[in-house]
Design a protein around this motif. Structure first.
Motif, PDB file in Angstrom:
ATOM      1  N   MET A  36      73.325  14.266   9.236  1.00 38.03           N
ATOM      2  CA  MET A  36      73.977  15.455   8.674  1.00 38.03           C
ATOM      3  C   MET A  36      74.826  16.150   9.730  1.00 38.03           C
ATOM      4  SD  MET A  36      70.969  17.200   6.389  1.00 38.03           S
ATOM      5  CE  MET A  36      70.288  16.403   4.931  1.00 38.03           C
ATOM      6  N   GLN A  37      74.325  16.191  10.952  1.00 31.04           N
ATOM      7  CA  GLN A  37      75.068  16.826  12.037  1.00 31.04           C
ATOM      8  C   GLN A  37      76.323  16.027  12.375  1.00 31.04           C
ATOM      9  OE1 GLN A  37      74.809  15.461  15.532  1.00 31.04           O
ATOM     10  NE2 GLN A  37      76.428  16.897  16.104  1.00 31.04           N
ATOM     11  N   ARG A  38      76.192  14.707  12.409  1.00 25.55           N
ATOM     12  CA  ARG A  38      77.345  13.859  12.731  1.00 25.55           C
ATOM     13  C   ARG A  38      78.428  13.950  11.654  1.00 25.55           C
ATOM     14  NH1 ARG A  38      73.202   9.570  13.388  1.00 25.55           N
ATOM     15  NH2 ARG A  38      72.370   9.722  15.494  1.00 25.55           N
ATOM     16  N   SER A  39      78.001  14.076  10.403  1.00 19.83           N
ATOM     17  CA  SER A  39      78.956  14.100   9.295  1.00 19.83           C
ATOM     18  C   SER A  39      79.530  15.479   9.042  1.00 19.83           C
ATOM     19  CB  SER A  39      78.278  13.596   8.020  1.00 19.83           C
ATOM     20  OG  SER A  39      77.239  14.470   7.617  1.00 19.83           O
ATOM     21  N   GLY A  40      79.063  16.495   9.786  1.00 20.49           N
ATOM     22  CA  GLY A  40      79.611  17.841   9.654  1.00 20.49           C
ATOM     23  C   GLY A  40      78.895  18.727   8.659  1.00 20.49           C
ATOM     24  N   GLN A  41      77.797  18.246   8.046  1.00 25.59           N
ATOM     25  CA  GLN A  41      77.034  19.087   7.115  1.00 25.59           C
ATOM     26  C   GLN A  41      76.249  20.168   7.852  1.00 25.59           C
ATOM     27  OE1 GLN A  41      75.273  15.381   5.552  1.00 25.59           O
ATOM     28  NE2 GLN A  41      75.581  16.267   3.513  1.00 25.59           N
ATOM     29  N   ILE A  42      75.975  19.919   9.125  1.00 24.79           N
ATOM     30  CA  ILE A  42      75.302  20.889   9.990  1.00 24.79           C
ATOM     31  C   ILE A  42      76.266  21.260  11.110  1.00 24.79           C
ATOM     32  CG2 ILE A  42      73.394  21.270  11.601  1.00 24.79           C
ATOM     33  CD1 ILE A  42      71.762  19.296   9.946  1.00 24.79           C
ATOM     34  N   SER A  43      76.456  22.559  11.322  1.00 22.99           N
ATOM     35  CA  SER A  43      77.404  23.005  12.347  1.00 22.99           C
ATOM     36  C   SER A  43      76.799  22.993  13.740  1.00 22.99           C
ATOM     37  CB  SER A  43      77.901  24.419  12.008  1.00 22.99           C
ATOM     38  OG  SER A  43      78.565  24.431  10.770  1.00 22.99           O
TER      39      SER A  43
END
Length: 313
Positions: free
Chosen positions: A264-271
């Motif tokens: 999620m972090q890599r895909s931008g869902q988590i800032s």
């Protein structure tokens, strides 16, 4: 009704201790010479909707096996009473050390004293537990307060970030990580004199399903959400799922480290992600167990936390 509840509790303890006795009996029947007998580590495993906790448990079991420790695991419900019952079962059959991740920080005085009286060291993992006296219980985990302050500083450096309204999805109210994350984030806001405010804070009991319900409820009422502060992997996963269903783009500041949350972090869902390495935590917990078994006093081991920003590693 109270008598019935006590009977059920006693029955559960008898069943748990019976299982342990059978396992220990088999262990004692082996032809291993006394001088080479393995230490037995008791691990209290608590039910969770969080794959990060499963990863920590797997790491701990792998590290224990690598160190030649025999392991007994007992499952517990998400209450201090249930965890304490399993700790007592392990004390009765004299395991050599006990590891647990306490769901709450308080309520441990009696059972920890019982372990101390039996000469069995306790190591708490990921969350702290208040002991009846200093130096009684080891802690292996993180400085959540410092991690929260670092995450808050990263958020405040973002243009316009200081004007955001924060929704905080906490874990269990009496968990040490909840207290430290909430306190650390607010401390940073005060120190930097930021006008941002946490305008909604709610306990989700570290449950993915509960976090999803809360975000769905807020989205349905058009509650302003500029940043979601998610205290764990499970909370993060539930919040992100609800945001996607509602078609909302909201910055998320998360604490965790499962592969799902990393993706999620890599895909931008988590800032922003305060990355908590589950493999390192399990390894350090077993290292502390070994130190305690060798006679070392209770100690604190803090694992490093890395702040990962959106899309980065």
């Amino acid at each position: 009704m109270k008598s019935y509840s006590r009977w059920i509790g006693c029955a559960g303890l008898v069943l748990a201790t019976g299982v342990i006795w059978a396992m220990l009996h088999l262990h004692m029947q082996t032809d291993v010479p006394a001088q080479t007998a393995k230490h037995i580590l008791g691990v209290v495993v608590t039910e969770s909707e969080d794959t990060w906790h499963t990863m920590v448990q797997e790491s701990l079991l792998d590290a224990a096996a690598a160190q030649g420790l025999d392991v007994i695991t007992l499952d517990a419900a998400r209450t201090t009473d249930a965890q304490a019952e399993q700790v007592r079962a392990l004390i009765i059959y004299q395991v050599d050390a006990i590891v647990l991740a306490p769901v709450a920080e308080t309520g441990w005085d009696y059972v920890f004293q019982e372990a101390q009286d039996a000469g069995i060291p306790i190591v708490t993992v990921n969350k702290r537990a208040a002991a009846p006296q200093p130096g009684l219980v080891s802690y292996v985990g993180y400085d959540y307060s410092a991690a929260a302050q670092a995450a808050a500083r990263a958020w405040l450096k973002m243009p316009g970030g200081h004007r955001d309204n924060v929704v905080e999805l906490c874990g269990t109210v009496d968990a040490s990580s909840t207290r430290e994350i909430a306190g650390g984030f607010r401390r940073c806001l005060r120190q930097m004199d930021a006008p941002a405010r946490i305008n909604y804070s709610v306990s989700t009991e570290f449950m993915r399903s509960r976090a999803k319900e809360v975000v769905e409820w807020l989205a349905g009422r058009d509650h302003r959400m500029d940043l979601i502060l998610a205290h764990s992997d499970g909370i993060t996963a539930g919040a992100v799922e609800a945001l996607e269903t509602a078609g909302l783009e909201v910055r998320v500041c998360a604490f965790g480290g499962s592969e799902q949350v990393l993706q999620m972090q890599r895909s931008g869902q988590i800032s922003w992600l305060a990355y908590l390495d589950p493999a390192l935590l399990g390894e350090q917990a077993v290292a502390e167990v070994q130190e305690r078994l060798s006679g070392a006093p209770a100690a604190e081991r803090l694992c490093p936390v890395q702040i990962l920003e959106r899309g980065g590693r």
